[in-house]
Design a protein around this motif. Sequence first.
Motif, short mmCIF file in Angstrom:
data_model
loop_
_atom_site.label_atom_id
_atom_site.label_comp_id
_atom_site.label_asym_id
_atom_site.label_seq_id
_atom_site.Cartn_x
_atom_site.Cartn_y
_atom_site.Cartn_z
N UNK A 50 0.83 -1.20 0.00
CA UNK A 50 0.00 0.00 0.00
C UNK A 50 0.87 1.26 0.00
N UNK A 110 3.03 0.90 -6.29
CA UNK A 110 1.87 0.60 -5.46
C UNK A 110 1.22 -0.69 -5.95
N UNK A 126 -8.99 -14.66 0.71
CA UNK A 126 -9.13 -13.19 0.68
C UNK A 126 -9.09 -12.64 2.09
N UNK A 130 -6.23 -10.14 3.63
CA UNK A 130 -6.58 -8.87 4.29
C UNK A 130 -6.03 -8.80 5.72
N UNK A 281 -8.94 -4.28 -9.14
CA UNK A 281 -7.95 -3.30 -8.70
C UNK A 281 -6.54 -3.74 -9.09
N UNK A 670 -2.83 8.40 -11.17
CA UNK A 670 -1.98 8.01 -10.04
C UNK A 670 -2.12 9.05 -8.94
N UNK A 671 -2.45 8.59 -7.75
CA UNK A 671 -2.60 9.51 -6.64
C UNK A 671 -1.27 10.21 -6.39
N UNK A 673 -0.16 11.57 -3.89
CA UNK A 673 0.33 11.43 -2.51
C UNK A 673 0.96 10.06 -2.25
N UNK A 674 0.29 9.01 -2.68
CA UNK A 674 0.86 7.69 -2.38
C UNK A 674 1.09 6.83 -3.61
N UNK A 676 -0.84 5.42 -5.81
CA UNK A 676 -1.79 4.36 -6.20
C UNK A 676 -2.51 4.77 -7.47
N UNK A 678 -5.52 5.40 -8.59
CA UNK A 678 -6.61 5.62 -7.63
C UNK A 678 -7.99 5.34 -8.25
N UNK A 679 -8.09 5.42 -9.56
CA UNK A 679 -9.40 5.13 -10.17
C UNK A 679 -9.44 3.69 -10.68
N UNK A 681 -11.13 1.01 -10.80
CA UNK A 681 -12.35 0.21 -10.94
C UNK A 681 -13.10 0.71 -12.17
N UNK A 682 -14.09 -0.05 -12.60
CA UNK A 682 -14.74 0.27 -13.87
C UNK A 682 -15.77 1.38 -13.76
N UNK B 126 -12.98 8.41 -4.13
CA UNK B 126 -12.09 7.26 -4.31
C UNK B 126 -11.29 6.95 -3.05
N UNK B 127 -11.10 7.95 -2.20
CA UNK B 127 -10.33 7.71 -0.98
C UNK B 127 -11.21 7.05 0.09
N UNK B 132 -6.74 1.78 2.48
CA UNK B 132 -5.32 2.11 2.69
C UNK B 132 -5.11 3.61 2.75
N UNK B 150 -6.86 13.77 -5.53
CA UNK B 150 -7.70 13.75 -6.72
C UNK B 150 -9.13 14.12 -6.31
#
Lengths: 757, 334
Positions: A50, A110, A126, A130, A281, A670-671, A673-674, A676, A678-679, A681-682, B126-127, B132, B150
């Motif tokens: 993460x 990420x 799963x 987690x 994801x 891409x976020x 900040x971290x 990822x 970030x979007x 998903x569909x 999204x956050x 995470x 974002x």
Amino acid sequence: MPTITETATTSPIGRQTPRIDGPFKVSGTAMYASDFNFTGLLFAVPVEATIANGKLQKLDASEAEKMPGVRAIFHRANIGKIFRSVLQPPNSGIADERRPPLADDVIRYYGQYVAIAVADTFEAAKAAADAVRATYTKDKPNVNLDLQPESEPEAVETTHGRLKRLQSERGDPDKAFASAQVKVDQTYVTPAETHNPIELQGTIAMWDGQMLTIYEESQAVFNLRSVLAQMFGLPKENVRVITKFVGSGFGSKLWPWTHCALACAAARQLGKPVKLVLSRRMMFQSVGHRPRTQQRVRLGATNEGKLVSLMQDYLNDLDILGGYHENCGESTSYFYSVPNLRVHWGRTRRNIASPTPMRGPGAVPGLFATESAMNELADQLKIDPVRLRELNEPKIDEGKGIPFSSRHYLECLQRGGERFGWANRNAEVGSMKRDGSILGWGMSGAAWIAGRFPAQASVELRDDGSARVACGTQDIGTGTYTILAQLVSDKTGVPLNKIEVVLGDTSLPPGPISGGSLVTGSIVPAVFDAADNAITSLLTVATTEPGSPFGNRTPDDLAFEAGRVFAKADGLAKGVSVSDLLRRTNMRLVTGSGKSEGTLDEKKPKVSMHSYCCHFVEVTWQPATARLHVNRVVTVIDGGRIINPLAGRNQIEGAVVMGVGMALLEHTIYDPQNGAPINSNLADYLMAVNADAPLMEVHFLDYPDTDVNPLGARGIGEIGLAGVAAAITAATYHATGVRVRELPIRIEDLLTSSILA
Amino acid sequence: MKIFELTRADDPRQAIAAAAKANTAQQGADIRFIAGGTNLVDYMKLNVETPRQLVDVNHLPFDKIEALPDGGLSIGAVVRNSDLAYHPIVRKNYAVLSEALLSGASPQLRNMATTAGNLLQRTRCMYFRDTAMPCNKREPGSGCAAITGVNRGLAILGTSEHCIASNPSDMNVALAALEATIHISGPKGERSVTIGDFHLLPGNTPNRETVLEPGDLITHVTLPPPSPGNRSLYLKLRDRASFEFALASAAVVITADGGKITRARVALGGVGTKPWRSMEAEGELTGQSATQAVFQKAAEAALRDAKPQSQNGFKVELAKRCLVHALKLVTQTA
């Protein structure tokens, strides 16, 4: 006794042919890789990092290990040996992410896998994944969108071997540009895009002693076999890869990804078959994407519109460790006639996962830039963009100094313009209106490679009148099953519904990768060769085996046509069908093997082989609601001879809709900040849906290119996407006056339009 | 997804009693009602919601759409969105609601999603969806990654320094313009809350999204009788033509007499942290002629307090165009 007319079939080549695998797919009986089930099958779920940059400090699996149904949590300390694979381009060992999974504790993107949970059920796996607690030391990830070239030597290592960054050069482009009468100097940006095939990627791995069997939706089963053999230290004949159906790939399933090695390693450690299917994801994180590109294009021209200089300097971003190069300059050196040219590239490393080819790699972002620049040049010159292209049509491939095998680009433009009604265009921005909306018209051209990969195939003719063709290639939803059947039917006269097609298995004769739009072109000679050899075998049987009516003949006396063996002296009417002959000689079948060489590695090609196309696009612009809609698209394809126009048109229409998505919607975010995606998903990664699809008209010129293969067939899986976005941005400019050079076109961009209804 | 217990409620009292034991009725509730599941199950798969018990309310007698004696309409809590959208009374008297419902999701989702579920639909930030990431709505005090990250799709009205999550529902926007009332049955009896009071602004507690308390069960929603001669309309603007949440939307219910607007109800979607009723816009419209200039003034008033973030400044202009165009269309047809 059947008459000739009843058994003879007309050739299915060029006929609209419904997919022979269609009924399996619509009835749910087509077995995709993750549909298979085996006794004792265990389920695996990877644990994703993460953070995008840093180090795995501690991994606490104690809670997860105690959960019900959990068999093991594997991590670096207990996954066992996974070797690094050897890159052997062009045909073996290819992977974009070559670091073996869990090889070290450094996190470079990420979603990088740090562990894998295996349990009796998917749900338990799963939950266990987690429950694994990972702690990291974090560094700020670099996912900066502004690409600056890194200092790399002029020749660099890539996934496909050592390449020169100076891709093509002729004349003195700087000098010619400096003194050009008219100039365009712009930078174009295309974003990271994610393939998003509907079928999630995954692996079922099974060991039997030192034999490893894999079910995986692969676009290249033989390459996957070579990589896995290396990673697990096995002779390659000990590894079998099976891919019966693929729910699209778009390139994301071309090369192996780390989940596959993880599943194999887990299955080895536990001595049980293991199934691992990625989440949506994960599909954004660790199975490749189209990289961001940033391309400066400089065009110099005379006042009359003749190009004097063309320079393209492009960059793509890539992962920290990999070697991916997005070949945006593939078509630049030969598409137009220009005496002075330079194509040069560089790369920028980011904390992202490895890019990989996505439908039309290189050409799709590359042609967005160069074709957009051509459209801008036409606007500056105030000449028709079609005319500008006609003025710069080359006589030969000026990049290589060799003739074209078959190029009919000007005819594409002419046909497309006629069908679209381009002559009615008023070039003034915002000048064309209909029903309260403003119309925008734009066009673009495109080119795509043609040629062959090496291929082998086998053909059987059987005593029940059926045939079987086998080739270790894949059908990724494009119609390869059907094409193979059409080719065999053409050669042997066996009707399509009596041909069994077997593919997607490394136990079959090696076939081409499903990439580069090259499968169809590659398999034609191999399948024809195999069919010819099966027929030769049949003629030998006819002249040598007891029971044959041709026992007193030699093979040279005989001929084969329309599914019948006959003595040339007596004619086809007195011939015997294949099934008759085999029954009389008490034989089940005859077989033939076929093989053809590739063309892509030729050091000195004699001809330049490419497909061409153009798109004419109409958009409607409604300023009151900032609504832009792609209304209609006319596409003309010069793609060689089209073997199955039904599947062919389907390919092009799908590509055009994907082009609408590329122009207006698609981008992986891409976020900052971290790091990822970030979007992921569909719902948040927008692709064109039916309501976004324009009215489409597709035309094939259908000129055979016999330098590629005897039928003159090239591939058409990718070219339909190239150029669409440049035509849409041109149409958008024509409607709104807003010039968009960074995709996708956003409502934010359009709100700046001063054009009113 | 965490392991949970699924129980079926056969009458409302049983459902209320079961849910009354919950720690909260807001984010992180350990007991939740489930109806269509189109939103909750998503969030359970993502571990954003981890209830230990789900109470199935699909079998409660709240599946009716009934005309009320006063001319209004009563809509049961588990009426499916598609049934509501295509109901003849809704299409005739409350067109804005039908249009809003049909502009959302996909036919498959609308066949499952319910009235009460849609009222409680969670944000698409999204956050919020990613455990995470920091998110004050999901994990109070952890921070807001959207403000610094974002935020193109997020809210510009009703935000706080702790949360800018937008309410994604289309139905809610129409209900706001129709001045719906939410009827709740709870451990302490029955009560009614107007749609305007039902959703809360994020403020310091973005984890609290509604007035619901443990055991509170939405039973139905009522709509007042349609104002005579009104025309209503829902206009939704987004990046793609279908199957996407609104960047900006407008629900308008307008009564005009001889070119003069006598009554106006306006709500905006895609821009607010809750379904955004704009009395400011209604004030600018009421008593005025239906002209572009008046519509523009109403739009300016509706967006006056907008606080755009780094990426969503365009929503101010987009929402204005959306409202102006909606008003133009609805008064054209009047």
